[in-house]
Design a protein around this motif. Structure first.
Motif, PDB file in Angstrom:
ATOM      1  N   CYS A 184      29.786 -58.979 -33.488  1.00 42.00           N
ATOM      2  CA  CYS A 184      28.500 -59.057 -32.795  1.00 42.00           C
ATOM      3  C   CYS A 184      28.587 -59.904 -31.532  1.00 42.00           C
ATOM      4  CB  CYS A 184      27.435 -59.641 -33.721  1.00 42.00           C
ATOM      5  SG  CYS A 184      27.189 -58.706 -35.244  1.00 42.00           S
ATOM      6  N   ARG A 185      29.626 -60.683 -31.392  1.00 43.80           N
ATOM      7  CA  ARG A 185      29.810 -61.532 -30.208  1.00 43.80           C
ATOM      8  C   ARG A 185      30.559 -60.809 -29.094  1.00 43.80           C
ATOM      9  NH1 ARG A 185      29.998 -67.383 -31.769  1.00 43.80           N
ATOM     10  NH2 ARG A 185      29.527 -67.540 -33.983  1.00 43.80           N
ATOM     11  N   ASN A 186      31.439 -59.882 -29.479  1.00 41.22           N
ATOM     12  CA  ASN A 186      32.319 -59.253 -28.498  1.00 41.22           C
ATOM     13  C   ASN A 186      31.656 -58.102 -27.749  1.00 41.22           C
ATOM     14  OD1 ASN A 186      34.431 -60.967 -29.088  1.00 41.22           O
ATOM     15  ND2 ASN A 186      35.910 -59.332 -29.468  1.00 41.22           N
ATOM     16  N   GLU A 187      32.246 -57.769 -26.634  1.00 41.44           N
ATOM     17  CA  GLU A 187      31.827 -56.597 -25.874  1.00 41.44           C
ATOM     18  C   GLU A 187      32.023 -55.353 -26.728  1.00 41.44           C
ATOM     19  OE1 GLU A 187      33.018 -54.390 -21.682  1.00 41.44           O
ATOM     20  OE2 GLU A 187      34.062 -56.176 -22.355  1.00 41.44           O
ATOM     21  N   ARG A 188      31.045 -54.423 -26.671  1.00 42.27           N
ATOM     22  CA  ARG A 188      31.123 -53.253 -27.528  1.00 42.27           C
ATOM     23  C   ARG A 188      30.192 -52.156 -27.019  1.00 42.27           C
ATOM     24  NH1 ARG A 188      28.080 -57.303 -29.200  1.00 42.27           N
ATOM     25  NH2 ARG A 188      26.068 -56.962 -30.231  1.00 42.27           N
ATOM     26  N   ALA A 189      30.320 -51.000 -27.617  1.00 41.88           N
ATOM     27  CA  ALA A 189      29.422 -49.891 -27.305  1.00 41.88           C
ATOM     28  C   ALA A 189      28.971 -49.251 -28.613  1.00 41.88           C
ATOM     29  CB  ALA A 189      30.117 -48.857 -26.433  1.00 41.88           C
ATOM     30  N   LEU A 190      27.722 -48.858 -28.666  1.00 39.15           N
ATOM     31  CA  LEU A 190      27.180 -48.120 -29.803  1.00 39.15           C
ATOM     32  C   LEU A 190      27.087 -46.652 -29.408  1.00 39.15           C
ATOM     33  CD1 LEU A 190      25.672 -47.683 -32.500  1.00 39.15           C
ATOM     34  CD2 LEU A 190      23.561 -48.356 -31.293  1.00 39.15           C
ATOM     35  N   ILE A 191      27.806 -45.805 -30.134  1.00 38.07           N
ATOM     36  CA  ILE A 191      27.778 -44.358 -29.888  1.00 38.07           C
ATOM     37  C   ILE A 191      26.995 -43.719 -31.027  1.00 38.07           C
ATOM     38  CG2 ILE A 191      29.153 -42.275 -29.570  1.00 38.07           C
ATOM     39  CD1 ILE A 191      31.503 -44.123 -28.768  1.00 38.07           C
ATOM     40  N   GLU A 192      25.828 -43.173 -30.729  1.00 38.78           N
ATOM     41  CA  GLU A 192      24.990 -42.539 -31.743  1.00 38.78           C
ATOM     42  C   GLU A 192      25.138 -41.023 -31.633  1.00 38.78           C
ATOM     43  OE1 GLU A 192      20.963 -44.511 -32.230  1.00 38.78           O
ATOM     44  OE2 GLU A 192      21.583 -45.309 -30.276  1.00 38.78           O
ATOM     45  N   ALA A 193      25.427 -40.388 -32.771  1.00 38.96           N
ATOM     46  CA  ALA A 193      25.658 -38.947 -32.769  1.00 38.96           C
ATOM     47  C   ALA A 193      24.963 -38.299 -33.955  1.00 38.96           C
ATOM     48  CB  ALA A 193      27.159 -38.656 -32.799  1.00 38.96           C
ATOM     49  N   ARG A 194      24.804 -36.995 -33.869  1.00 37.24           N
ATOM     50  CA  ARG A 194      24.196 -36.220 -34.951  1.00 37.24           C
ATOM     51  C   ARG A 194      25.122 -35.050 -35.284  1.00 37.24           C
ATOM     52  NH1 ARG A 194      18.929 -36.112 -36.664  1.00 37.24           N
ATOM     53  NH2 ARG A 194      18.221 -37.204 -34.790  1.00 37.24           N
ATOM     54  N   LEU A 195      25.414 -34.867 -36.574  1.00 40.02           N
ATOM     55  CA  LEU A 195      26.285 -33.772 -36.989  1.00 40.02           C
ATOM     56  C   LEU A 195      25.595 -32.432 -36.746  1.00 40.02           C
ATOM     57  CD1 LEU A 195      27.822 -35.029 -40.360  1.00 40.02           C
ATOM     58  CD2 LEU A 195      28.487 -35.558 -38.009  1.00 40.02           C
ATOM     59  N   HIS A 196      26.361 -31.439 -36.315  1.00 40.71           N
ATOM     60  CA  HIS A 196      25.789 -30.113 -36.091  1.00 40.71           C
ATOM     61  C   HIS A 196      25.293 -29.516 -37.401  1.00 40.71           C
ATOM     62  CE1 HIS A 196      28.256 -29.489 -32.132  1.00 40.71           C
ATOM     63  NE2 HIS A 196      27.201 -30.255 -31.972  1.00 40.71           N
ATOM     64  N   ALA A 197      26.057 -29.711 -38.482  1.00 41.57           N
ATOM     65  CA  ALA A 197      25.674 -29.172 -39.787  1.00 41.57           C
ATOM     66  C   ALA A 197      24.926 -30.243 -40.583  1.00 41.57           C
ATOM     67  CB  ALA A 197      26.919 -28.726 -40.554  1.00 41.57           C
ATOM     68  N   GLY A 198      23.689 -29.933 -40.945  1.00 40.35           N
ATOM     69  CA  GLY A 198      22.918 -30.857 -41.775  1.00 40.35           C
ATOM     70  C   GLY A 198      22.114 -31.882 -41.004  1.00 40.35           C
ATOM     71  N   GLY A 199      22.471 -32.138 -39.754  1.00 39.48           N
ATOM     72  CA  GLY A 199      21.705 -33.065 -38.926  1.00 39.48           C
ATOM     73  C   GLY A 199      21.872 -34.524 -39.279  1.00 39.48           C
ATOM     74  N   HIS A 200      22.888 -34.869 -40.093  1.00 43.96           N
ATOM     75  CA  HIS A 200      23.102 -36.272 -40.452  1.00 43.96           C
ATOM     76  C   HIS A 200      23.451 -37.085 -39.209  1.00 43.96           C
ATOM     77  CE1 HIS A 200      22.915 -35.494 -44.715  1.00 43.96           C
ATOM     78  NE2 HIS A 200      23.880 -34.596 -44.644  1.00 43.96           N
ATOM     79  N   ARG A 201      22.967 -38.324 -39.179  1.00 41.88           N
ATOM     80  CA  ARG A 201      23.316 -39.242 -38.091  1.00 41.88           C
ATOM     81  C   ARG A 201      24.598 -39.976 -38.450  1.00 41.88           C
ATOM     82  NH1 ARG A 201      18.917 -39.831 -34.158  1.00 41.88           N
ATOM     83  NH2 ARG A 201      20.500 -41.135 -33.252  1.00 41.88           N
TER      84      ARG A 201
END
Length: 288
Positions: free
Chosen positions: A187-204
């Motif tokens: 939580c202290r370090n530089e980072r990126a959050l990549i949010e995606a959704r599966l094509h099948a089922g729509g799960h995040r």
């Protein structure tokens, strides 16, 4: 052989390892390494790769190129076609990268571990309390890329990246020694959050690439910018980037950590546990 034994002995001295890799001007050293690694002088390149081989088990046998323009070019090398097999099971989330599995398992509400006895909040990691809700009581796996590993990462499943959030921060080392000493390190370090959704089922699903000392630069194919300590663009960017399972998504400039999150209903794949080596494309998680 003697040099390798000396290297191993030094690396096993935890206090010395921690001091040498953390109690230094981390951001300044990271910027210097970013500049130095891109030098294209043959002597600099060859000497740097030779020293790298002394301190790491560098294997370039599966690299697409046999000659590199610079140390940086070697760090971000591509693989020969067919070097990694991607698990075709539609119920499986594949590992996005070559790595050693760190802390992993069930998300306890919105809390996970970086190491035994060192919990942290996924909301703090994400920088957004709302973004964590799809992963409450879900599943997570921490994937540590060592310096000698292949440094590109790939889509765990057929999916669409919907949002990327960049969070600036420090560049602590993320090796196991530091993880046992620095609370909430990710939580202290530089980072990126990549949010995606599966094509099948729509799960995040979510992936959090975390930078570290010497490696605070990240390239994502869905964004035409370099994410690093000098980035001054928008923190959150909406995307509509589709990927096939196993397709390249981006790369670290050197190596670091990727934390993968899946929602409730997913569990770790058979054989996935802390300190297990894994290769890109192998089963990481599986839906019920």
């Amino acid at each position: 052989m003697k040099i390798r034994r000396l290297r191993d002995a030094l690396l096993q001295q935890e206090d010395l390892n921690f001091l040498l890799t953390n109690r230094v001007p981390r951001i300044l050293l990271t910027r210097f390494m970013g500049w130095f690694s891109k030098l294209r002088h043959p002597w600099v390149r060859d000497a740097s790769i030779a020293v790298w081989r002394l301190f790491a088990d560098l294997d370039l046998s599966d690299a697409k190129k046999t000659r590199f323009d610079s140390l940086h070019d070697c760090f971000i090398r591509e693989l020969k076609p067919g070097s990694r097999a991607v698990d075709p099971d539609p119920s499986v989330l594949a590992s996005p990268c070559d790595a050693i599995v760190g802390a992993c398992g069930a998300v306890n509400g919105i809390e996970v571990f970086q190491a035994k006895g060192f919990p942290y909040s996924v909301a703090e990691l994400f920088g957004d309390a709302r973004a964590v809700e799809p992963f409450r009581d879900g599943c997570y796996a921490t994937l540590r890329l060592t310096s000698s590993m292949y440094h590109r990462f790939h889509a765990p499943h057929d999916s669409r990246v919907e949002r990327v959030t960049y969070l600036s921060g420090d560049t602590w080392n993320v090796n196991p020694i530091a993880l046992k000493r620095i609370e909430r390190l990710f939580c202290r370090n530089e980072r990126a959050l990549i949010e995606a959704r599966l094509h099948a089922g729509g799960h995040r699903i979510a992936m959090v690439p975390v930078a570290a000392i010497l490696v605070a630069s990240l390239r994502l194919r869905c964004l035409d910018v370099l994410l690093n300590v000098r980035y001054r663009g928008p923190k959150r960017t909406d995307c509509e980037a589709d990927y096939r399972k196993g397709e390249e998504m981006g790369w670290f400039e050197h190596g670091s950590t990727i934390i993968v999150f899946a929602p409730k209903g997913f569990t770790l794949a058979k054989g996935i546990e802390t300190d297990t080596p894994i290769r890109m494309g192998q089963a990481l998680m599986k839906s019920a």
